[in-house]
Design a protein around this motif. Sequence first.
Motif, PDB file in Angstrom:
ATOM      1  N   THR A  12       3.738   8.864   2.200  1.00  0.00           N
ATOM      2  CA  THR A  12       2.882   8.989   1.015  1.00  0.00           C
ATOM      3  C   THR A  12       3.732   8.783  -0.233  1.00  0.00           C
ATOM      4  OG1 THR A  12       1.559  10.605   2.215  1.00  0.00           O
ATOM      5  CG2 THR A  12       1.198  10.504  -0.155  1.00  0.00           C
ATOM      6  N   TYR A  13       3.310   7.855  -1.074  1.00  0.00           N
ATOM      7  CA  TYR A  13       3.981   7.651  -2.367  1.00  0.00           C
ATOM      8  C   TYR A  13       3.457   8.668  -3.373  1.00  0.00           C
ATOM      9  CZ  TYR A  13       5.647   3.018  -0.844  1.00  0.00           C
ATOM     10  OH  TYR A  13       6.277   1.993  -0.196  1.00  0.00           O
ATOM     11  N   GLY A  14       4.322   9.087  -4.269  1.00  0.00           N
ATOM     12  CA  GLY A  14       3.929   9.915  -5.413  1.00  0.00           C
ATOM     13  C   GLY A  14       3.259  11.233  -5.027  1.00  0.00           C
ATOM     14  N   GLU A  20      -0.813   9.659  -6.108  1.00  0.00           N
ATOM     15  CA  GLU A  20      -0.533   9.857  -4.683  1.00  0.00           C
ATOM     16  C   GLU A  20      -1.263   8.814  -3.836  1.00  0.00           C
ATOM     17  OE1 GLU A  20      -0.143  13.961  -3.457  1.00  0.00           O
ATOM     18  OE2 GLU A  20      -1.271  13.499  -1.630  1.00  0.00           O
ATOM     19  N   LYS A  21      -0.493   8.198  -2.905  1.00  0.00           N
ATOM     20  CA  LYS A  21      -1.091   7.135  -2.091  1.00  0.00           C
ATOM     21  C   LYS A  21      -0.501   7.165  -0.691  1.00  0.00           C
ATOM     22  CE  LYS A  21      -2.688   3.190  -0.727  1.00  0.00           C
ATOM     23  NZ  LYS A  21      -4.065   2.927  -0.447  1.00  0.00           N
ATOM     24  N   LYS A  22      -1.347   7.382   0.304  1.00  0.00           N
ATOM     25  CA  LYS A  22      -0.867   7.375   1.688  1.00  0.00           C
ATOM     26  C   LYS A  22      -0.754   5.919   2.144  1.00  0.00           C
ATOM     27  CE  LYS A  22      -1.042  10.487   5.453  1.00  0.00           C
ATOM     28  NZ  LYS A  22      -1.608  11.693   5.981  1.00  0.00           N
ATOM     29  N   ALA A  23       0.459   5.424   2.235  1.00  0.00           N
ATOM     30  CA  ALA A  23       0.656   4.007   2.537  1.00  0.00           C
ATOM     31  C   ALA A  23       0.763   3.743   4.031  1.00  0.00           C
ATOM     32  CB  ALA A  23       1.911   3.493   1.831  1.00  0.00           C
ATOM     33  N   VAL A  24       1.255   4.739   4.771  1.00  0.00           N
ATOM     34  CA  VAL A  24       1.348   4.629   6.235  1.00  0.00           C
ATOM     35  C   VAL A  24       0.791   5.918   6.817  1.00  0.00           C
ATOM     36  CG1 VAL A  24       2.935   4.490   8.207  1.00  0.00           C
ATOM     37  CG2 VAL A  24       3.322   3.046   6.208  1.00  0.00           C
ATOM     38  N   GLY A  41      -1.072  -7.982   8.855  1.00  0.00           N
ATOM     39  CA  GLY A  41      -2.025  -7.124   8.142  1.00  0.00           C
ATOM     40  C   GLY A  41      -2.166  -7.637   6.727  1.00  0.00           C
ATOM     41  N   HIS A  42      -3.251  -7.230   6.107  1.00  0.00           N
ATOM     42  CA  HIS A  42      -3.534  -7.611   4.738  1.00  0.00           C
ATOM     43  C   HIS A  42      -2.464  -7.129   3.770  1.00  0.00           C
ATOM     44  CE1 HIS A  42      -7.004  -9.495   3.170  1.00  0.00           C
ATOM     45  NE2 HIS A  42      -7.673  -9.179   4.265  1.00  0.00           N
ATOM     46  N   THR A  43      -2.399  -7.725   2.595  1.00  0.00           N
ATOM     47  CA  THR A  43      -1.542  -7.196   1.532  1.00  0.00           C
ATOM     48  C   THR A  43      -1.985  -5.761   1.259  1.00  0.00           C
ATOM     49  OG1 THR A  43      -1.445  -9.384   0.591  1.00  0.00           O
ATOM     50  CG2 THR A  43      -0.794  -7.569  -0.853  1.00  0.00           C
ATOM     51  N   GLY A  44      -1.026  -4.865   1.180  1.00  0.00           N
ATOM     52  CA  GLY A  44      -1.360  -3.474   0.876  1.00  0.00           C
ATOM     53  C   GLY A  44      -1.708  -2.648   2.108  1.00  0.00           C
ATOM     54  N   SER A  45      -1.598  -3.253   3.314  1.00  0.00           N
ATOM     55  CA  SER A  45      -1.972  -2.483   4.513  1.00  0.00           C
ATOM     56  C   SER A  45      -0.869  -1.524   4.970  1.00  0.00           C
ATOM     57  CB  SER A  45      -2.369  -3.429   5.660  1.00  0.00           C
ATOM     58  OG  SER A  45      -1.314  -4.314   5.957  1.00  0.00           O
ATOM     59  N   GLY A  46       0.320  -1.658   4.382  1.00  0.00           N
ATOM     60  CA  GLY A  46       1.392  -0.696   4.696  1.00  0.00           C
ATOM     61  C   GLY A  46       2.577  -1.287   5.454  1.00  0.00           C
ATOM     62  N   LYS A  47       2.590  -2.607   5.624  1.00  0.00           N
ATOM     63  CA  LYS A  47       3.631  -3.245   6.449  1.00  0.00           C
ATOM     64  C   LYS A  47       5.040  -3.007   5.894  1.00  0.00           C
ATOM     65  CE  LYS A  47       1.929  -7.419   5.930  1.00  0.00           C
ATOM     66  NZ  LYS A  47       0.925  -7.109   4.894  1.00  0.00           N
ATOM     67  N   SER A  48       5.220  -3.279   4.590  1.00  0.00           N
ATOM     68  CA  SER A  48       6.566  -3.146   4.007  1.00  0.00           C
ATOM     69  C   SER A  48       7.034  -1.707   4.015  1.00  0.00           C
ATOM     70  CB  SER A  48       6.590  -3.651   2.557  1.00  0.00           C
ATOM     71  OG  SER A  48       6.378  -5.017   2.540  1.00  0.00           O
ATOM     72  N   THR A  49       6.122  -0.807   3.700  1.00  0.00           N
ATOM     73  CA  THR A  49       6.474   0.620   3.705  1.00  0.00           C
ATOM     74  C   THR A  49       6.909   1.018   5.112  1.00  0.00           C
ATOM     75  OG1 THR A  49       4.797   0.957   2.006  1.00  0.00           O
ATOM     76  CG2 THR A  49       5.633   2.932   3.114  1.00  0.00           C
ATOM     77  N   LEU A  50       6.146   0.564   6.099  1.00  0.00           N
ATOM     78  CA  LEU A  50       6.444   0.897   7.491  1.00  0.00           C
ATOM     79  C   LEU A  50       7.852   0.438   7.868  1.00  0.00           C
ATOM     80  CD1 LEU A  50       5.263   1.864  10.272  1.00  0.00           C
ATOM     81  CD2 LEU A  50       4.684  -0.517  10.690  1.00  0.00           C
TER      82      LEU A  50
HETATM   83  P1  ADP Z   1       2.071  -4.481   2.543  1.00  0.00           P
HETATM   84  O1  ADP Z   1       3.513  -4.681   2.846  1.00  0.00           O
HETATM   85  O2  ADP Z   1       1.212  -4.523   3.772  1.00  0.00           O
HETATM   86  O3  ADP Z   1       1.560  -5.401   1.476  1.00  0.00           O
HETATM   87  P2  ADP Z   1       2.887  -2.027   1.222  1.00  0.00           P
HETATM   88  O4  ADP Z   1       3.615  -1.196   2.201  1.00  0.00           O
HETATM   89  O5  ADP Z   1       3.680  -2.805   0.231  1.00  0.00           O
HETATM   90  O6  ADP Z   1       1.877  -2.987   1.999  1.00  0.00           O
HETATM   91  O7  ADP Z   1       1.887  -1.104   0.400  1.00  0.00           O
HETATM   92  C1  ADP Z   1       1.019  -0.158   1.026  1.00  0.00           C
HETATM   93  C2  ADP Z   1       0.304   0.622  -0.056  1.00  0.00           C
HETATM   94  O8  ADP Z   1       1.239   1.425  -0.755  1.00  0.00           O
HETATM   95  C3  ADP Z   1      -0.390  -0.234  -1.105  1.00  0.00           C
HETATM   96  O9  ADP Z   1      -1.595   0.391  -1.467  1.00  0.00           O
HETATM   97  C4  ADP Z   1       0.572  -0.241  -2.242  1.00  0.00           C
HETATM   98  O10 ADP Z   1      -0.099  -0.409  -3.477  1.00  0.00           O
HETATM   99  C5  ADP Z   1       1.200   1.143  -2.147  1.00  0.00           C
HETATM  100  N1  ADP Z   1       2.582   1.123  -2.647  1.00  0.00           N
HETATM  101  C6  ADP Z   1       3.581   0.318  -2.256  1.00  0.00           C
HETATM  102  N2  ADP Z   1       4.730   0.580  -2.902  1.00  0.00           N
HETATM  103  C7  ADP Z   1       4.437   1.612  -3.748  1.00  0.00           C
HETATM  104  C8  ADP Z   1       5.192   2.359  -4.704  1.00  0.00           C
HETATM  105  N3  ADP Z   1       6.498   2.125  -4.900  1.00  0.00           N
HETATM  106  N4  ADP Z   1       4.552   3.344  -5.381  1.00  0.00           N
HETATM  107  C9  ADP Z   1       3.249   3.616  -5.165  1.00  0.00           C
HETATM  108  N5  ADP Z   1       2.480   2.953  -4.283  1.00  0.00           N
HETATM  109  C10 ADP Z   1       3.051   1.967  -3.586  1.00  0.00           C
END
Ligand code: ADP
Length: 274
Positions: A12-14, A20-24, A41-50
Amino acid sequence: MSILELKNICYTYGVGTPFEKKAVNDVSFSVNKGELIGIIGHTGSGKSTLVQMLNGLMKPTSGQVLLDGVDIWDKPKEIRKIRFKVGMVFQYPEYQLFEETVYKDIAFGPTNKGLSAEEIDKEVRRAAKFTGIKDELLYKSPFDLSGGEKRRAAIAGVIAMDPDVLVLDEPTAGLDPMGRDVLLSQIVRYHKERQNTVLLVSHSMEDIARVADRIVVMSKSKLVMFDETQKVFARGDELEKIGLRIPQITKIMSQLRKRGVDVPEGILTVDSAV
Ligand code: ADP
């Protein structure tokens, strides 16, 4: 045997802020040694965070990442060592080139790993070969390389650390079709020759069909499918429901068949062939 295991990972970010955003959200899967896993997965689906949680760059809010059966956060002081075992190629990695020569840039990881000059040289040349960086380029400034060459030099820098697991986040983004093809073939060759584990994040279904043994599908922070490549593509209707269209199904089928994957006629259900 699994080299990497994710157990109920959340990020969860923030936390505690209005942003606050649950990314994964509760993602679990394991990867066998030597597999090439595609993550789509779509943009914003959580791949990079994962994937950033796989080498300890980001710590899961909850859940565990096990490498060879050991939680990578068991000894937080030793987390740096994990970064040599799980090599991470970020999106647009060329922005991280900073040394005066390509050679020095590729040597940065092995040097920090404490290898001897001879061993460093061996790793640099091997990584350069894998990524198609010719000898004469090694002594140029990274800033004098073409876009594709820069990308390959940056990837060579991670490969030179000889990681057990290589994670690539959208490695072909922004390259022309020819550059994409070359890079993808190099990744496949590296994977075959080194027989190590590779995780490849891509939004290109075609790229994934060309290379992946199994696919993780992410949607809205969750893992929604994890299966063999042809089985995931066979679920075209479900993929479409989560906004993942398979645009060039005929091409994808032929990519799979070319690799010797058994794809019976009619197994791929969305027929929007071009
Ligand atoms: P993907 O790689 O699939 O595009 P991300 O992992 O980049 O997805 O993002 C997943 C979610 O987390 C998105 O809603 C994105 O806006 C949010 N997010 C990513 N990075 C941050 C950050 N540094 N702070 C807050 N929210 C973030």
